[in-house]
Motif scaffolding. Sequence first.
Motif, PDB file in Angstrom:
ATOM      1  N   HIS A 101       0.463  -0.950   0.606  1.00  0.00           N
ATOM      2  CA  HIS A 101      -0.172   0.245   0.071  1.00  0.00           C
ATOM      3  C   HIS A 101       0.739   1.125   0.129  1.00  0.00           C
ATOM      4  O   HIS A 101       1.824   1.276   0.392  1.00  0.00           O
ATOM      5  CB  HIS A 101      -0.893   0.383   1.168  1.00  0.00           C
ATOM      6  CG  HIS A 101      -2.002   0.959   0.928  1.00  0.00           C
ATOM      7  ND1 HIS A 101      -2.166   2.490   1.461  1.00  0.00           N
ATOM      8  CD2 HIS A 101      -3.509   0.302   0.193  1.00  0.00           C
ATOM      9  CE1 HIS A 101      -3.371   2.879   0.669  1.00  0.00           C
ATOM     10  NE2 HIS A 101      -4.136   1.591   0.289  1.00  0.00           N
ATOM     11  N   SER A 102       0.457   2.288  -0.230  1.00  0.00           N
ATOM     12  CA  SER A 102       1.101   3.421  -0.876  1.00  0.00           C
ATOM     13  C   SER A 102       1.298   4.182   0.773  1.00  0.00           C
ATOM     14  O   SER A 102       2.364   5.241   0.930  1.00  0.00           O
ATOM     15  CB  SER A 102       0.260   4.500  -1.638  1.00  0.00           C
ATOM     16  OG  SER A 102      -0.733   5.022  -0.968  1.00  0.00           O
TER      17      SER A 102
ATOM     18  N   ASP B 258       3.910  -0.840   3.619  1.00  0.00           N
ATOM     19  CA  ASP B 258       3.871  -2.079   3.337  1.00  0.00           C
ATOM     20  C   ASP B 258       3.741  -2.768   4.410  1.00  0.00           C
ATOM     21  O   ASP B 258       4.363  -3.613   4.810  1.00  0.00           O
ATOM     22  CB  ASP B 258       5.242  -2.738   2.969  1.00  0.00           C
ATOM     23  CG  ASP B 258       5.297  -3.861   2.537  1.00  0.00           C
ATOM     24  OD1 ASP B 258       4.154  -4.306   1.797  1.00  0.00           O
ATOM     25  OD2 ASP B 258       6.647  -4.908   2.058  1.00  0.00           O
TER      26      ASP B 258
ATOM     27  N   GLU C 115      -4.446   0.225  -8.181  1.00  0.00           N
ATOM     28  CA  GLU C 115      -4.360  -0.884  -9.233  1.00  0.00           C
ATOM     29  C   GLU C 115      -3.774  -2.203  -8.394  1.00  0.00           C
ATOM     30  O   GLU C 115      -4.572  -3.376  -9.071  1.00  0.00           O
ATOM     31  CB  GLU C 115      -3.923  -0.477 -10.108  1.00  0.00           C
ATOM     32  CG  GLU C 115      -4.557   0.917 -10.754  1.00  0.00           C
ATOM     33  CD  GLU C 115      -4.465   2.345 -10.896  1.00  0.00           C
ATOM     34  OE1 GLU C 115      -5.559   3.188 -11.179  1.00  0.00           O
ATOM     35  OE2 GLU C 115      -3.700   2.065  -9.949  1.00  0.00           O
ATOM     36  N   TYR C 116      -2.107  -2.590  -7.370  1.00  0.00           N
ATOM     37  CA  TYR C 116      -1.689  -3.186  -7.994  1.00  0.00           C
ATOM     38  C   TYR C 116      -3.065  -4.299  -6.592  1.00  0.00           C
ATOM     39  O   TYR C 116      -2.049  -5.172  -6.475  1.00  0.00           O
ATOM     40  CB  TYR C 116      -0.661  -2.671  -6.717  1.00  0.00           C
ATOM     41  CG  TYR C 116      -0.755  -1.358  -5.738  1.00  0.00           C
ATOM     42  CD1 TYR C 116      -0.957  -2.016  -5.027  1.00  0.00           C
ATOM     43  CD2 TYR C 116       0.089  -0.631  -6.261  1.00  0.00           C
ATOM     44  CE1 TYR C 116      -1.378  -1.473  -3.419  1.00  0.00           C
ATOM     45  CE2 TYR C 116      -0.299   0.152  -5.342  1.00  0.00           C
ATOM     46  CZ  TYR C 116      -0.526  -0.004  -3.787  1.00  0.00           C
ATOM     47  OH  TYR C 116      -0.725   1.515  -2.685  1.00  0.00           O
TER      48      TYR C 116
ATOM     49  N   ASP D 110      -5.319  -4.843  -6.974  1.00  0.00           N
ATOM     50  CA  ASP D 110      -6.524  -6.412  -7.517  1.00  0.00           C
ATOM     51  C   ASP D 110      -6.148  -7.692  -7.146  1.00  0.00           C
ATOM     52  O   ASP D 110      -5.167  -7.592  -7.643  1.00  0.00           O
ATOM     53  CB  ASP D 110      -6.802  -5.692  -9.487  1.00  0.00           C
ATOM     54  CG  ASP D 110      -7.004  -4.737 -10.096  1.00  0.00           C
ATOM     55  OD1 ASP D 110      -7.827  -4.083  -8.776  1.00  0.00           O
ATOM     56  OD2 ASP D 110      -7.553  -4.104 -11.126  1.00  0.00           O
TER      57      ASP D 110
ATOM     58  N   THR E 265      -6.928  -9.670 -13.020  1.00  0.00           N
ATOM     59  CA  THR E 265      -6.567  -8.693 -14.317  1.00  0.00           C
ATOM     60  C   THR E 265      -7.895  -8.328 -14.560  1.00  0.00           C
ATOM     61  O   THR E 265      -8.510  -9.269 -15.924  1.00  0.00           O
ATOM     62  CB  THR E 265      -5.424  -8.818 -14.787  1.00  0.00           C
ATOM     63  OG1 THR E 265      -4.365  -9.157 -13.399  1.00  0.00           O
ATOM     64  CG2 THR E 265      -5.230  -7.534 -15.631  1.00  0.00           C
TER      65      THR E 265
ATOM     66  N   THR F  93      -3.551 -11.677 -10.061  1.00  0.00           N
ATOM     67  CA  THR F  93      -2.255 -11.719  -9.717  1.00  0.00           C
ATOM     68  C   THR F  93      -1.184 -12.246  -8.791  1.00  0.00           C
ATOM     69  O   THR F  93      -1.644 -13.128  -8.626  1.00  0.00           O
ATOM     70  CB  THR F  93      -2.861  -9.635  -9.760  1.00  0.00           C
ATOM     71  OG1 THR F  93      -3.558  -9.713  -8.502  1.00  0.00           O
ATOM     72  CG2 THR F  93      -3.263  -8.947 -10.936  1.00  0.00           C
TER      73      THR F  93
ATOM     74  N   TRP G 286      -0.767 -10.848  -5.885  1.00  0.00           N
ATOM     75  CA  TRP G 286      -1.928 -10.975  -5.066  1.00  0.00           C
ATOM     76  C   TRP G 286      -3.191 -11.816  -4.467  1.00  0.00           C
ATOM     77  O   TRP G 286      -2.967 -12.471  -3.852  1.00  0.00           O
ATOM     78  CB  TRP G 286      -2.188  -9.595  -4.709  1.00  0.00           C
ATOM     79  CG  TRP G 286      -3.606  -9.128  -3.676  1.00  0.00           C
ATOM     80  CD1 TRP G 286      -4.521  -8.635  -3.085  1.00  0.00           C
ATOM     81  CD2 TRP G 286      -3.385  -9.261  -2.435  1.00  0.00           C
ATOM     82  NE1 TRP G 286      -5.399  -8.076  -2.110  1.00  0.00           N
ATOM     83  CE2 TRP G 286      -4.769  -9.136  -1.229  1.00  0.00           C
ATOM     84  CE3 TRP G 286      -1.942 -10.287  -2.022  1.00  0.00           C
ATOM     85  CZ2 TRP G 286      -5.210  -9.062  -0.417  1.00  0.00           C
ATOM     86  CZ3 TRP G 286      -2.504 -10.683   0.173  1.00  0.00           C
ATOM     87  CH2 TRP G 286      -3.069 -10.224   0.726  1.00  0.00           C
TER      88      TRP G 286
END
Length: 445
Positions: free
Chosen positions: A261-262, A265, A295-296, A298, A301, A309, A311
Motif C-alpha cells: 500500500h502507498s 507495506d 490498482e496493484y 486487484d 486482472t 495477480t 496478490w
Amino acid sequence: MRRKLATAAGALLALAASILAAPAPAQADTRATAGFHVTDGRLLDANGKEFVLRGVNHAHAWYPTRTTQALKDIKALGANSVRVVLATGDRWTRNDTADVSAVVAQCRQNRLVCVLEAHDTTGYGEQDGAVSLSRAVDYWTSVKDAVQGQEKYVILNIGNEPYGNSGYSAWTSDTENAIARMRAAGFHHMLMVDAPNWGQDWSFTMRDHAPEVFASDPEHNTVFSIHMYGVFNTAEKVQSYLSRFTSQHLPIVVGEFGNMHSDGDPDEDAIMSTAQQSGVGYLGWSWSGNGGGVEYLDMATGFDASRLTAWGQRIFTGPNGIRQTAKEATVFTDTGSPGGSCAVDYRLSDWGNWFNADVTIRNTGTTAVKSWQLAFAFPGGQRLNSVWNARAVQQGSEVRVSDESWTETIPAGGTVSFGFNGSSANGTNGVPAAFSLNGATCARS
C-alpha cells in the motif's frame, strides 16, 4: 479501502501500548438466534457452528454489472464469504432495495456469506463528501426489506472506515448510537463496525473502547473490523492488535488488507498466519477494479479469474490462504445442498497429449440444487483449454467448475452436463479420483 486513502500520519505509534491492562472479558450471549451470532468472542452461524470468514471484497457499487460473474469466480476459488461495497447515494450512485435484494440472492446462490457495507462513510471528518454513521443507518433502514429475514446469510457492516484522522474521538459514541438505532429499527442481524483512522485504528480508539461498544448492543451481536494496511507492517503489530481482542473474548475480523500500500507495506503473511492461528476471519481487498493509484490491489486482472495477480495468487492459494483454510457455512449445507446426494459420470476421450471429457452431474436427492460448483483434481499434469455449458477455474491440479445461467439448476432426480477440452505435456490423462458438489462428496457413476 477507499478511492482516496489518507496516509495515517503518526500511524506507527508504539504498539507496546497494547499491553495495557485489559478490561474484564465481555460476557457471552447464549440466547437463541435466527442468524449469525457471537458467543464467547466467536462467530457462530444459525446452526450454532463456528464460522470463520475467509473471503474478499467486491466493489459492487462501482461495478454492478460485474457482480454476477465475480461472485461465481470468488466462490470457485474457494471463498466462503464476500464483503460487498454498497453506496448510500450520498457520494456514489445509490444501491436501492431491489439491487441489494439481488446481491443477497446471488450470494446465497453461490453459497457465500454476504457482508454488506455502506461505503459513503469512508473518512468522515476528513474526506470531502463523506457522511456520518447516522446517515448510514438511514440508508439501512431504507433498504430493510432487502435484508429482513436474511439473518442466516447476511452480516451488516454499518459503515466503511468511519472517520479519517480527524474527529475520531467521536467514534465510540457515534458507533454506540448507530447500533442502538439499528436495533430499534428491528435489525436482528449480526452487525459489524469498522475502526476509525481510515479503518486502521492507529489511535487505538476502537481497541480501547471495544468492550463498552460491545456491551451497548442489547443483542450482544456486534463484531469489530480492523483494516490492515501500512500501519500493520510487522508481525508484532498484527499479533499485538488482534490478541488484545481475542484475549478479552471480543469478536474481531480483518475486514480489509492487502499485500502492499502507498501508506506502507502491510505484512500480509503475518496477517494471514495470525488470523489462522487465532481463528480470526479475514476479507482481502479486493477482487478487481481498483483505481486511484492502488490498482496493484486487484486480485484478478480485468475481473478475469484466469488472470490472477500475484496478490490474487497469494490470498487464494498461498499459505494460510482461502483455498487452504476456508470452510463453508453450515447454513448452506442445510438449505439446498445435495448433502452427499449426488453422482458424477466422467467420460474421458484420451488422445495422448490432448483429451476431451464429458461430465454429467446427477442430483440423487429430493431437493433441487440451484447454483452449483463441482470440485476435483487432475491426477496428472493436465491443463484446461476450453469449457462448454459451464465455467471453470484451475489452480495447479485443482479444478472448480460452476454453472452457467442455463445450467444453474439441477432438479431433484435430474442431471446437468458440461464438457471440456484439455492437454497434457506428458501424455497422461487419468480420471479424477473424487468429486465434490457444493462441498459434498459425490458418488461415481
